[in-house]
Enzyme design. Structure first.
Site, PDB file in Angstrom:
ATOM      1  N   GLU A 138      24.250  63.372 -31.111  1.00 46.16           N
ATOM      2  CA  GLU A 138      24.463  62.036 -31.659  1.00 46.16           C
ATOM      3  C   GLU A 138      25.563  61.338 -30.870  1.00 46.16           C
ATOM      4  O   GLU A 138      26.543  61.967 -30.459  1.00 46.16           O
ATOM      5  CB  GLU A 138      24.847  62.155 -33.139  1.00 46.16           C
ATOM      6  N   CYS A 188      11.440  53.198 -34.804  1.00 45.67           N
ATOM      7  CA  CYS A 188      11.624  51.992 -35.620  1.00 45.67           C
ATOM      8  C   CYS A 188      11.206  50.743 -34.854  1.00 45.67           C
ATOM      9  O   CYS A 188      11.487  49.627 -35.292  1.00 45.67           O
ATOM     10  CB  CYS A 188      13.077  51.875 -36.085  1.00 45.67           C
TER      11      CYS A 188
END
Length: 440
Positions: free
Chosen positions: A322, A398
């Site tokens: 991340e 997304c």
């Protein structure tokens, strides 16, 4: 030309922004408020070389999927642009848009289209940020941005928020009106979890005693009404938000019951806004990934560990990567909370600047789960090369346009595009979440 009304226009499709698509004299026209199969009169609002933009003036022949929007702010607010369509139709439109983007941008198609995933069409949004602006008299108010505009629409009710949050909006507006512009409020964020809701007020400078007293009264009043705790957090300048009242920090969390997981988070952390559909999305991702004992699996763009910990629950060694150091710290804490710190490892690394050497440093991976932001994961995919090509990649997207682009890159590298499907994570909006599976 900007105000010209075009009559008897046939709408044949919907675009990725939820606008009707038509052709007038061979030129594409994108029409706000129109649905496929309809005949409309529309007004041209913007004319460009290759396409025009327009708004619906009158619906001459309505689609069978058209319904009356529930929200009184529908025509002004820029959020729920598909409220005038049946929920089932919205899902079908998104499925067609996804397939169209894959074909048109990536020149790819999946071997199998998965059944769509969807949940409740209303009251689902458990995190929202309200912009704050001044009215003509210099009084503050909160709301969402108008469609394609920085203008803030004052919101008194919102049907996609849980009812106990929507109900407090008029009271919130009254409180802001009393504050005046000297409060310098940037935005207000609402987070909803199990038994607790957090109202975070972000300001340029600290609030005075009278405004802080109003916030305390707000929290006490709503606790008395419902038993649901309303905690106030304050964020001043660039500092991180901190709990103000009640002063003891209460943990926010959501659960993934199928995997016996509790994911803790703080106001301001990125989490999916729809906890119900997020749980279904994680289920599908793990079933596509099929983790097996003895494998090494990486979850890239892992955030708080939403997918990482579900993968690790299968007993495999899981690496979460991340870009945000703060999110990475929370992921480590969540692994410890769920007893999974023994088979998880988290790394803070910028995945938009990754290269082949970085991927090699992760070691041989059997499978990868990708869950990138709207920009996609092309840097990661381009850096993948033998002997560090995983056998399977599950890609949660997304943005169908970047999924299409990245799918083409994966196919060029020898992967088969096995499956794809829509996840209606944001009902009433044009947002398209999807999931794809690629195998060598």
């Amino acid at each position: 030309m900007d105000k010209e009304i075009i009559r008897n226009v046939h709408v044949h499709a919907l675009d990725y922004e939820g606008r009707g698509v038509a052709r007038i004299d061979g030129k594409a026209v994108f029409i706000e408020g129109a649905l496929p199969g309809e005949e409309v009169n529309c007004r041209i609002t913007k004319s460009k070389k290759h396409f025009d933009e327009a708004e619906t003036v009158e619906v001459l022949l309505a689609s069978e999927q058209r319904i009356e929007p529930r929200c009184p702010h529908f025509s002004d607010c820029g959020g729920c642009v598909l409220q005038h369509a049946l929920h089932e139709a919205q899902v079908a439109y998104k499925q067609r848009t996804l397939e169209d983007q894959l074909q048109r941008i990536g020149k790819v198609s999946a071997e199998q289209v998965l059944p769509p995933i969807y949940g409740s069409p209303w009251g689902y949004r458990q995190r929202a940020r309200l912009a704050v602006a001044e009215d003509e008299k210099g009084r503050l108010y909160a709301g969402f941005k108008a469609n394609k505009s920085n203008r803030v629409v004052k919101i008194q009710t919102c049907a996609i928020l849980p009812s106990h949050i929507s109900e407090i909006l008029p009271e919130l507006q009254e409180m802001l009106q009393c504050w005046g512009e000297e409060a310098a409020v940037r935005h207000i964020e609402i987070s909803d979890a199990e038994g607790i809701s957090v109202l975070t007020v972000a300001t340029e400078t600290g609030l005075d005693k009278s405004k802080l007293a109003l916030l305390r009264q707000f929290s006490d009043r709503h606790l008395d009404r419902s038993g649901n705790i309303w905690q106030i957090w304050l964020q001043t300048g660039i500092c991180a938000a901190q709990p103000f009242y009640p002063p003891r920090e209460t943990e926010l969390y959501y659960g993934l019951s199928e995997f016996n997981l509790r994911i803790n988070y703080r106001p301001g952390d990125f989490t999916q806004v729809n906890h119900q559909v997020n749980a279904l999305m994680v289920q599908r991702a793990i079933r596509l990934l099929e983790p097996q004992r003895g494998e090494r699996i990486a979850d890239l763009f892992c955030g708080l560990g939403n997918f990482t910990l579900a993968i690790a629950r299968s007993g495999v060694l899981t690496i979460g990567i991340e870009g945000s150091k703060e999110q990475t710290k929370m992921a480590v804490l969540n692994a410890e909370l769920n007893g999974l710190d023994g088979n998880t490892r988290f790394v803070a690394s910028n995945l938009f600047r990754v290269d082949a050497a970085a991927i090699a440093s992760w070691g041989r991976l059997d499978k990868i789960l990708l869950d990138p932001p709207r920009g996609g994961a092309q840097e990661v995919i381009r850096a993948l090369r033998p002997p560090y090509l995983p056998d399977k990649i599950v890609y949660v997207s997304c943005n169908p346009a970047t999924l299409a682009r990245d799918a083409a890159f994966l196919v060029e590298k020898g992967y088969k595009f096995k499956k794809v499907g829509v996840i209606n994570l944001f009902p009433q909006t044009a947002h398209i979440e999807s999931i794809g599976c690629f195998e060598r």
